[in-house]
Design an enzyme around this catalytic site. Structure first.
Site, PDB file in Angstrom:
ATOM      1  N   LYS A 149       1.045  -1.270   0.037  1.00 33.36           N
ATOM      2  CA  LYS A 149       0.007  -0.014  -0.019  1.00 33.36           C
ATOM      3  C   LYS A 149       0.901   1.212   0.075  1.00 33.36           C
ATOM      4  O   LYS A 149       1.899   1.311   0.721  1.00 33.36           O
ATOM      5  CB  LYS A 149      -0.814   0.080   1.252  1.00 33.36           C
ATOM      6  CG  LYS A 149      -1.836   0.984   1.333  1.00 33.36           C
ATOM      7  CD  LYS A 149      -2.878   1.206   2.545  1.00 33.36           C
ATOM      8  CE  LYS A 149      -3.858   2.266   2.723  1.00 33.36           C
ATOM      9  NZ  LYS A 149      -4.750   1.881   3.768  1.00 33.36           N
TER      10      LYS A 149
ATOM     11  N   SER B 212      -9.526   2.352   2.985  1.00 26.79           N
ATOM     12  CA  SER B 212      -8.918   3.139   2.111  1.00 26.79           C
ATOM     13  C   SER B 212      -7.823   2.340   1.376  1.00 26.79           C
ATOM     14  O   SER B 212      -7.280   2.442   0.353  1.00 26.79           O
ATOM     15  CB  SER B 212      -8.154   4.229   3.081  1.00 26.79           C
ATOM     16  OG  SER B 212      -7.132   3.400   3.915  1.00 26.79           O
TER      17      SER B 212
ATOM     18  N   SER C  31     -10.279   0.024   7.112  1.00 31.97           N
ATOM     19  CA  SER C  31      -9.645   0.070   5.733  1.00 31.97           C
ATOM     20  C   SER C  31      -8.614  -1.183   5.246  1.00 31.97           C
ATOM     21  O   SER C  31      -8.530  -1.260   4.076  1.00 31.97           O
ATOM     22  CB  SER C  31      -8.454   1.230   6.151  1.00 31.97           C
ATOM     23  OG  SER C  31      -9.096   2.597   5.918  1.00 31.97           O
TER      24      SER C  31
END
Lengths: 476, 482, 95
Positions: free
Chosen positions: B76, B151, B175
């Site tokens: 990420k 997210s 997330s």
């Protein structure tokens, strides 16, 4: 109207750790810009603070030294504001739960003792430095200092004059140096203060509105800035004005304080517990172990000096002003084995004067305690007179020779042989019949003439007491 | 090859069925071909990947390989990666080439994984749909008209689209779990403090936690084993003996006590999801577990408390992005104030600005007690609810999200509607507990996720339950047609 | 709870966020909505509840006082927008 000044000080002492409070970067002074600012100090993304245990230990030391309570649990908070020398946009400090709370210290001003309350002391990180010169239209930012550990020591508004404020600041300066938690170097900013100054009509209980004078880094500036600020406030109030609560800066060149424009905008620091740092817990065992490591503190040492060396209050106060001076004196007293008062006189007198003239600190003295003790021994055992001793001291200062070597080489040993002195006196009496006649007929003042002649003949080496006694006998 | 799990790929590498280089090239080609329509990657790093794959092949031949050696993964973009842009989905850090690695990155590198690139995400992890990314939204591979969740939407979509077999995510309010649910994959948010936060760009420091995302619970266990562990650089990292998550996954569920909080099955829950969860729980009961109705009475306050705590922390965490030392700087600032105001005004997107404003407001003079302090007290009540519940049950189960993936634009104009898509996940972050999402079915062609919540440091148990469930179901094996 | 445009401007300045004047009203509306959502908290009495700042109920771990970081100025300033002579430059600050 009679006005009373009210002063509280916030002292910032840089703690003498090797690394920063939350990072492993060095804290050395004077490095090239930004070479001692690591990712944590720069506030790069994703970095995290880890607290330096030595900084905590130093704060505990300080707390114990002022008889304060060391909090078993304290909390680090973020103080949020934007400024280019504050890389993260917040300063990690302590807010409602500081590591040290409620202590006190005693100052002496004009022979009067006064207790000054210390509200709290907390750990925080220093900011970087802004350099306003040199860059056309820009300010340069050096973050080497960012993250240096600070102990902020906040006093009660207990001081009533600039003199008291300076005495308090000096007292704490000595204390942090005794504790070896701060190098006390004020020029480098290691020990500096903000002064909160207000005035009120004498007898009134309510405090007046205060101005905060920022970043005072010498005792002289503290005194001058406060004195200027008090006069400024009196003038305003006496002309019917009101004092604005604000931050002011002392300009040493103009000897005045002025309002800081950059701090005009109302601050709202939005303190909240730093979520990167859990509560700081200090257990009783740790506090006790620090307590056992505490050195003798200035007040204790002063009391001991008075008792052990029979010194008066003034001498004990001066000699314990710094740990180094006290240690120097004690070595001289021990090595010489002589009257401590004589030792004190030499350390505070001729030695202090010479150091002062040369701009040296006691620890930089060219005359070490061993050699000064050697000199004092020769005074004490009547080998030389006090007057000759001053000459020998000059020799000690200028060379690495011992007092004895100088005395021997220059033949400065006092004449204490009664026969020898008598022979000299006899010769003077024989050569000056008129003066002998005059003295014997009552002109007492002529006695000095004979002393002078005898000293001249012995190049000042005759033992003065012995000489007086023998002269009186021969002339009578 | 791209349908294989990490465990299967690891076996293939060990048996020399294929090399890491072949595997890496194959995934890179797939990214090239499919990612333009998914937008899961912000940065693809093929040169680095091929180099790492070659090194992995050397280790594989030399017998020094670990279980993850040669396995392609992606990070990420919230994790700092040395020498590679680490943007956090923001214009603010578009040019930020990190000078260091996050601990998670170091650990996965040390385990021999091959990083293919950096994954798209909501800007600074603030969002539940991936629509706030500076690099454009990620599309849900199951339906390109719907969001992948957020997210960690890039991570979830990349795994669902089989662009990478495993990835890292971070979870501040859901997330990892919510995008895992939306994309039909498995993800675990560990106990706060289990995985180091060093080098993970902070959103809300007391809530943020990194975790793995993959097709299966077993793969998550393998990745978590590499990611977790004490880190002296993070003073909130926990010192405890290392656990071997990959072992004991087959342990029996006999006697497992499942808690079903009534607050998880009330109004607002999509009936299809309700049904799928009940069916899944039925499967787990068949494996020997028992079910008990419980209550988490302060659950409904987790949203309000979260939307004080997280914005308050983020308003301070993001203050360092000021255009002075790195990151976006506005052109020709006329003075210092202008430099700050415009660099931050232009560098941050609307949702980040909203959260900074909310946080600043909640902490400002006169409001602290009513908002920040109050939220901290509610946090305690929520945490205590869980404590009480875990005296009676081992694992709490319920939906991960009240709905399946929604349409682009459906909620982006209404912050509250968006915030409500996390209502089942944020309480877990407030308490610092571990939570997981596993695929348990579909509704209208979109995946449904079930949430598993455990007591502190019960990752092992959660993974065990999920693994056993995945042993008797095949939802996790489904993949979208692309 | 409803925020005025003035309040939004005040907070935006505290947070140093330039906000397009055209959008201030929209922010005021969004933020008011969020604050209303948050205000649900006020319905419950928390007088006797201890605040919880952190999920970890532990003490802070400390590190030994050792210098572990060394000069990396070049690497750090490579990503800086404006530097000169090793310093970060900002528009002139007036004290």
């Amino acid at each position: 109207m009679q006005w009373e000044t009210v002063i509280g000080l916030e002292i910032h002492a840089q703690l003498a750790t090797k690394s920063k409070i939350f990072s492993g970067a060095a804290t050395l002074y004077g490095a090239e810009p930004n070479t001692q600012a690591c990712a944590i100090d720069l506030g790069l993304p994703g970095v995290l603070p880890v607290l330096n245990q030595e900084a905590v230990k130093m704060a505990v030391k300080f707390g114990l030294a002022i008889g304060a309570e060391v909090s078993p649990r304290s909390v680090f908070a973020r103080k949020n504001y934007f400024y280019p020398d504050l890389p993260k946009g917040y300063q990690i400090s302590q807010f409602d739960l500081p590591v040290v709370s409620t202590g006190e210290t005693t100052i002496v001003v004009d022979g009067e003792e006064k207790v000054i309350g210390i509200t709290r002391a907390h750990l925080e990180e220093d900011a970087g430095k802004s350099l306003h010169e040199d860059f056309e239209g820009h300010t340069g930012i050096d973050l080497n200092r960012a993250g240096t550990p600070l102990l902020e020591i906040v006093s009660e508004p207990d001081m009533r004059s600039a003199k008291e404020a300076v005495a308090y600041m000096k007292k704490l300066h000595a204390l942090v140096r005794y504790l070896e938690i701060c190098d006390g170097n004020m020029q480098e900013g290691s020990f500096r203060c903000d002064a909160n100054v207000s005035i009120r009509p004498k007898g009134q209980e309510k405090f007046g509105t205060r101005a905060e004078i920022k970043n005072l880094n010498s005792f002289r500036f503290v005194e001058k800035a406060i004195n200027y600020e008090v006069l400024r406030q009196i003038e305003i109030l006496e002309n019917g004005g009101t004092i604005v609560q604000e931050t002011r800066l002392y300009d040493a060149n103009k000897d005045e304080t002025r309002s800081m424009r950059s701090k005009e905008e109302a601050n709202d620091y939005r303190y909240f517990p730093d979520p990167d740092l859990l509560p700081l817990e200090i257990d009783a065992n740790f506090i006790e172990s620090v307590r056992t490591q505490l050195p003798e503190l200035p007040d204790q040492k002063k009391l001991r000096f008075k008792a052990q060396y029979s010194l008066n209050d003034y001498d004990a106060e001066v000699l314990t002003a710094t740990r180094e001076l006290a240690s120097y004196f004690e070595q001289v007293a021990l090595l010489s084995g002589s009257d401590p008062k004589l030792c004190a006189n030499w350390v505070m007198g001729d030695l202090a004067a010479a150091l002062n003239k040369a701009g040296l600190e006691i620890e930089e003295s060219p005359v070490d305690p061993q050699r000064l003790a050697g000199l004092i021994q020769r005074i004490a055992d009547d080998t030389i007179s006090g007057k000759i001793a001053k000459h020998v001291f000059e020799g000690l200062w200028a060379s690495l020779e011992s007092a004895d070597a100088i005395i021997d080489r220059e033949g400065l040993r006092q004449i204490t042989d009664t026969g020898a002195i008598e022979a000299i006196i006899d010769a003077i009496i024989a050569e000056n019949p008129a003066q002998v006649e005059g003295y014997r007929s009552g002109k007492d003042k002529l006695f000095g003439f004979f002393v002078g002649q005898a000293m001249k003949a012995t190049e000042g080496k005759a033992n003065p007491a012995q000489l007086n006694e023998l002269l009186k006998k021969k002339l009578s | 090859m791209h349908e294989k799990t990490i465990r299967e790929l690891s076996e293939g590498l060990k048996s020399k069925a294929f090399s890491s280089l072949e595997l890496t090239e194959s995934f890179l080609q797939r990214i090239d071909r499919l990612d333009p329509s998914i937008n899961a990657f912000i940065t693809v790093t093929p040169e680095r990947a091929l180099e790492a794959a070659k090194a992995a092949d050397v280790a594989l031949s030399g017998g020094t390989a670990g279980p993850l050696t040669g396995i392609p993964i992606a990070q990420k973009d919230i994790f700092c990666t040395e020498g590679v842009r680490s943007s956090c989905g923001s214009k603010m850090l578009d040019q930020f080439i990190s000078p260091y690695n996050a601990t998670v990155v170091d650990r996965l590198n040390a385990a021999g994984t091959v990083m293919l690139g950096k994954l798209n995400m909501d800007e600074f992890a603030m969002g539940s749909s991936n629509e706030t990314s500076f690099y454009g939204p990620v599309k849900n591979p199951w339906n390109l008209e719907t969001v992948p969740g957020g997210s960690s939407g890039g991570s979830a979509a990349a795994i669902a689209a089989r662009l990478v077999p495993g990835a890292t995510g971070t979870d501040t309010g859901g997330s990892i779990r919510q995008p895992a649910a939306f994309c039909g994959i498995t993800g675990i948010k560990p106990t706060y403090g289990l995985v180091s936060r060093w080098g993970m760009i902070a959103f809300a420091s007391s809530l943020d936690q990194a975790g793995p995302m993959a097709k299966t619970a077993e793969d998550c266990a393998w990745l978590l084993e590499a990611m977790a562990g004490f880190d002296p650089k993070d003073s909130t990292s926990i010192e405890r003996p290392k656990e071997i998550y990959s072992q004991g996954l087959d342990k029996s569920l006999q006697g497992l006590r499942i808690g079903l909080p009534k607050e998880f099955f009330g109004e607002g829950l999509d009936p299809d999801i309700h049904q799928a969860i009940q069916t899944a729980i039925g499967e787990i009961e068949k494996l020997g577990a028992t079910v008990k109705a419980i209550s988490l009475p302060h659950m409904h306050l987790s949203g309000p408390a979260y939307y004080v705590v997280a914005p308050a922390e983020c308003s301070s965490n993001l203050a360092r992005l000021d255009g002075v030392r790195y990151g976006y700087r506005a052109e020709n600032p006329k003075d210092l104030k202008d430099l700050y105001m415009r660099s931050r005004g232009e560098g941050f997107g609307a949702e980040v600005k909203r959260r900074i404003l909310i946080g600043t407001y909640a902490l400002s003079a006169g409001y602290y007690d009513a908002y920040y302090l109050k939220a901290q007290k509610i946090r305690r009540l929520i945490s205590d609810d869980f404590k009480k519940a875990f005296e009676e049950v081992d694992v709490i189960m319920g939906p991960t999200s009240p709905s399946v993936a929604f349409q682009f634009g459906e909620k982006s104009q209404d912050p509250i509607a968006m915030y409500l898509s996390d209502i089942y996940t944020i309480a877990v972050n407030l308490a610092g507990l571990p939570g997981m999402s596993v695929p348990v079915g579909f509704s209208k062609g979109l995946p449904i996720g079930m949430q598993l919540i455990g007591n502190y440091f019960s990752e092992h148990r959660l993974l065990n339950v999920a693994h056993r469930y995945q042993g008797v179901t095949d939802w996790h094996q489904q993949s979208p047609k692309l | 709870m409803s925020l005025t445009s003035d309040e939004v401007n005040r907070i935006a300045f505290l947070a140093r966020l330039a906000i397009d004047p055209d959008k201030i009203d929209a922010y005021a509306k969004d933020l008011s909505g969020i604050m209303n959502f948050i205000d649900e908290m006020s319905a419950i009495d928390t007088e006797t509840v201890l605040p919880m700042a952190h999920p970890l109920d532990q003490a802070q771990r400390l590190r030994p006082d050792e210098v572990t970081e060394h000069n990396q100025r070049e690497a750090f300033q490579k990503i800086a927008p404006k530097v000169e002579a090793g310093l970060y430059l900002v528009p002139k600050v007036i004290e």
